[in-house]
Design an enzyme around this catalytic site. Structure first.
Site, PDB file in Angstrom:
ATOM      1  N   GLU A   1      -3.132  -1.958 -16.661  1.00 22.08           N
ATOM      2  CA  GLU A   1      -4.577  -1.333 -15.147  1.00 22.08           C
ATOM      3  C   GLU A   1      -5.290  -0.542 -15.769  1.00 22.08           C
ATOM      4  OE1 GLU A   1       0.706  -0.474 -14.315  1.00 22.08           O
ATOM      5  OE2 GLU A   1      -1.139   0.420 -12.863  1.00 22.08           O
TER       6      GLU A   1
ATOM      7  N   ASP B   1       4.137   0.866  -4.111  1.00 22.99           N
ATOM      8  CA  ASP B   1       3.868   1.049  -6.194  1.00 22.99           C
ATOM      9  C   ASP B   1       4.785   2.013  -6.070  1.00 22.99           C
ATOM     10  OD1 ASP B   1       1.638  -0.729  -7.671  1.00 22.99           O
ATOM     11  OD2 ASP B   1       3.106   0.148  -8.184  1.00 22.99           O
TER      12      ASP B   1
HETATM   13  O1  LIG Z   1       6.581  -1.504 -13.032  1.00 22.09           O
HETATM   14  C1  LIG Z   1       6.687  -1.618 -11.477  1.00 22.09           C
HETATM   15  C2  LIG Z   1       4.907  -1.144 -10.764  1.00 22.09           C
HETATM   16  C3  LIG Z   1       3.957  -2.893 -11.613  1.00 22.09           C
HETATM   17  O2  LIG Z   1       4.759  -3.892 -10.263  1.00 22.09           O
HETATM   18  C4  LIG Z   1       2.955  -2.451 -10.775  1.00 22.09           C
HETATM   19  O3  LIG Z   1       1.836  -4.148 -10.168  1.00 22.09           O
HETATM   20  C5  LIG Z   1       1.509  -2.066 -11.303  1.00 22.09           C
HETATM   21  O4  LIG Z   1       1.191  -1.001 -10.324  1.00 22.09           O
HETATM   22  C6  LIG Z   1       2.814  -0.589 -11.454  1.00 22.09           C
HETATM   23  N1  LIG Z   1       2.022   0.462 -12.576  1.00 22.09           N
HETATM   24  C7  LIG Z   1       3.455   1.796 -12.372  1.00 22.09           C
HETATM   25  C8  LIG Z   1       2.803   2.663 -13.564  1.00 22.09           C
HETATM   26  C9  LIG Z   1       2.035   2.683 -13.789  1.00 22.09           C
HETATM   27  C10 LIG Z   1       1.556   4.330 -14.504  1.00 22.09           C
HETATM   28  C11 LIG Z   1       2.549   4.836 -15.071  1.00 22.09           C
HETATM   29  C12 LIG Z   1       3.809   3.953 -14.843  1.00 22.09           C
HETATM   30  C13 LIG Z   1       4.037   3.080 -13.878  1.00 22.09           C
HETATM   31  C14 LIG Z   1       4.546   0.386 -12.431  1.00 22.09           C
HETATM   32  N2  LIG Z   1       3.823  -0.505 -11.310  1.00 22.09           N
END
Ligand SMILES: OC[C@@H]1[C@@H](O)[C@H](O)[C@@H](O)c2nc(-c3ccccc3)cn21
Length: 604
Positions: free
Chosen positions: A491, A285
């Site tokens: 998130e 991730d």
């Molecule tokens: O977007 C790509 C992946 C996504 O597919 C995943 O399910 C997810 O956990 C995720 N969090 C971030 C992310 C988290 C914090 C800051 C910036 C981006 C980026 N991503």
């Protein structure tokens, strides 16, 4: 001369072997690297043999960029890859998790919690196929979907990305993989990545494993459970995705009994790759390796060592790719990461690229642009909305159902912050990462849909976002439709242990239904169950869980005005109080306000 890897008639494994044998170490390590579009250039992709580019949530060429603008961007980057020494194409990844939702004008389907309420895997497969078409139209060949988390606690900020709390329900919904990638032929080898063709995308089963089972629903938290239950509750949907030929599995930020999934060799390699026979790519991730140590990003070389040796094949870096390549190269040169581990990772990446026919079709197919947001897809989304809505209450007296509502009533009140806000009804992962309020894309709000449903009747429709007893007094409304709920979140931003209806939603429901005494239908637009005081439920004449329906708000009016019957069943338990969480429907103490599986019909 027959260059085996360039010959589409050669077996994939022969092409993989041939190409791998031609690659330098630098090219192999480049393939294990996924970078963000904001730092990607054709030259860097060419010179470093970068394997993949992604859009982090909401990252786009410019605001309101169309599918054609996206395709221009992706093709520009792909040209860099094709110009590299061996011409290995990239795949471009994006979170197309409820339609191609980063892109303006696309069809936005209900989020997964609503699809779980449909209990309809065939519908979900069709949604996958439509999403694949609209995603490929933008040049993107790789969707970071489906999230197959089994969400055991609605306090989790990603609960709406889960199809529900029941493993067997989530297993059924892995049909999305077949929709996205296409259906493998009968003789397709088990666990082998599959993509039918140019109208399909690579999928990503995520987040492996146990992301929906963390203690108190803390995002990226710790799943405290024995192996038998980890497998029975959270791992079975991965077996279903692997049997459907899923191309990639994304590791979870979370931990299992205190060990991070991204450094868990037993789960990533011994179980996922060896025991379950997964032959595709394990991808990390976003900045997951940067989160190994504190402060964020420190001790990066040791994080690279742990993750790659645990079985991560491609790292979603996404920005510090020169450092990643430097550290990875050092670790291979020093022998701390073996060449066989690198070759295993690169073989998997090449296997997926050959299976996805990217060498044959590296560029976008502009003939797909007409299909973006087309009537057929919007009708499919409208059907999904209809089937996702759950009728929780229909009348104060079972002998006098309140729904369906009368389209020919004299005067209707439509109220609430969620009655006329497309962004709110789409939720997170729409246009931007977190989601936002307003006319963020093309779509139909609840108010738009009510007006459309009423048509030219003599019915008066009055909209008040925030009515008061004064504004309502003496208005003689036939009934009210009041839409309340959550603002978009994503998130950890969605982690919430309070779970009351934001924006004083309960007060508004009470004000309209009891203080003003108007017969009232309450519609909850939320990613999860929220606290509903008994007095509020009692005051309402009707109550519907609308989840996060997406762009086609007329799916809501289709059922509340009775053009279609309600179908939805709760995919999650509706608690009475957050003190009951996490709820377990298998326990004797199970005492929900509405149990998992609950859902009324209009004409019972
Ligand atoms: O977007 C790509 C992946 C996504 O597919 C995943 O399910 C997810 O956990 C995720 N969090 C971030 C992310 C988290 C914090 C800051 C910036 C981006 C980026 N991503």
């Amino acid at each position: 001369m027959n260059v085996v890897y360039k010959n589409a008639n050669e077996p994939i494994e022969a092409r993989v072997k041939d190409l791998l044998s031609r690659m330098t170490l630098k090219e192999k390590l480049g393939q294990m690297t996924q970078i963000e579009r904001s730092v990607a250039t054709p030259a860097a992709i060419r010179d470093l043999c970068i394997g993949s580019v992604l859009s982090g949530g909401g990252s786009k060429p410019f605001n309101n960029a169309t599918s054609a603008d996206w395709a221009d961007m992706v093709d520009g980057l792909q040209k860099g890859a094709i110009d590299s020494r061996l011409g290995i194409p990239i795949f471009y990844g994006s979170d197309a998790v409820h339609g191609n939702n980063n892109v303006y004008g696309t069809t936005i389907f209900p989020h997964n919690v609503g699809l779980g309420a449909t209990r309809d895997p065939d519908l979900v497969e069709k949604i996958g196929a439509a999403t694949a078409l609209e995603t490929r139209a933008s040049g993107v060949q790789y969707a970071f979907a489906p999230c197959i988390a089994v969400c055991k606690d609605p306090r989790w900020g990603r609960c709406y990305e889960s199809y529900g709390e029941d493993t067997q329900l989530v297993r059924k919904m892995t049909s999305l993989v077949t929709g996205l990638q296409g259906k493998p032929p009968q003789d397709h080898p088990y666990g082998y990545p599959y993509v039918a063709g140019r109208n399909n995308v690579m999928a990503s089963a995520k987040h492996y494993v146990g992301d929906g089972g963390t203690d108190k629903g803390k995002n990226e938290g710790n799943t405290i459970i024995d192996y038998e239950n980890l497998e029975k509750i959270h791992m079975l949907p991965y077996q279903d995705c692997i049997s459907k030929g899923v191309c990639t599995v994304m590791a979870s930020y979370s931990s299992w009994n205190g060990t991070k999934l991204h450094s868990h060799r037993y789960l990533l390699t011994d179980i996922l790759k060896e025991k379950l026979g997964f032959k595709g790519i394990v991808i990390s991730d976003w900045e997951a390796l940067d989160r190994f140590h504190s402060p964020h990003g420190s001790n990066y070389r040791s994080a690279v060592l742990s993750a790659v040796n645990a079985g991560v094949d491609m790292v979603m870096v996404p920005f510090r790719y020169e450092l990643f390549l430097e550290d990875l190269s050092y670790l291979v040169e020093s022998g701390e990461i073996s060449m066989s581990r690198i070759d295993d990772a690169v073989e998997r990446i090449l296997r997926v690229k050959f299976a996805a026919k990217l060498f044959e079709y590296p560029m976008s197919d502009r003939s797909l642009l007409d299909i973006v947001g087309c009537k057929q897809h919007r009708e499919l989304a409208r059907e999904a909305v209809r089937k996702s809505l759950v009728l929780l209450k229909n009348g104060k007296d079972p002998r006098k159902p309140f729904l369906p509502l009368n389209k020919n009533a004299k005067k209707i009140l439509v109220a609430g912050k969620h009655a006329d806000d497309l962004g709110y009804q789409c939720g997170g992962w729409t246009a931007t990462w977190e989601g936002t309020s307003g006319r963020i894309t093309v779509g139909t709000t609840i108010l738009d849909a009510v007006k459309e449903a009423i048509g030219n009747n003599n019915t008066e429709v009055i909209y008040e976002e925030n009515p008061t007893t004064e504004s309502l007094s003496g208005q003689d409304f036939s009934y009210a439709i009041v839409a309340v709920g959550e603002a978009p979140y994503v998130e950890s931003g969605g982690d919430n242990s309070d779970l009351t209806i934001p924006f004083n939603g309960e007060e508004l429901l009470k004000l309209v239904a009891s203080e003003s005494g108007i017969p009232t239908l309450g519609i909850l637009i939320s990613g999860r169950p929220l606290v509903l005081e008994a007095s509020v439920v009692e005051a309402l004449d009707g109550l519907v869980a609308g989840w996060l329906p997406g762009s086609e708000g007329n799916g809501i009016t289709d059922v509340i005005f009775g053009d279609y019957e309600f179908h939805g069943k709760l995919p999650v338990s509706w608690f009475k109080s957050v003190d009951q969480l996490p709820m377990d429907s298998q326990q004797n103490l199970y005492d929900p306000l509405f149990p998992i599986g609950y859902g009324l019909k209009c004409k019972n």
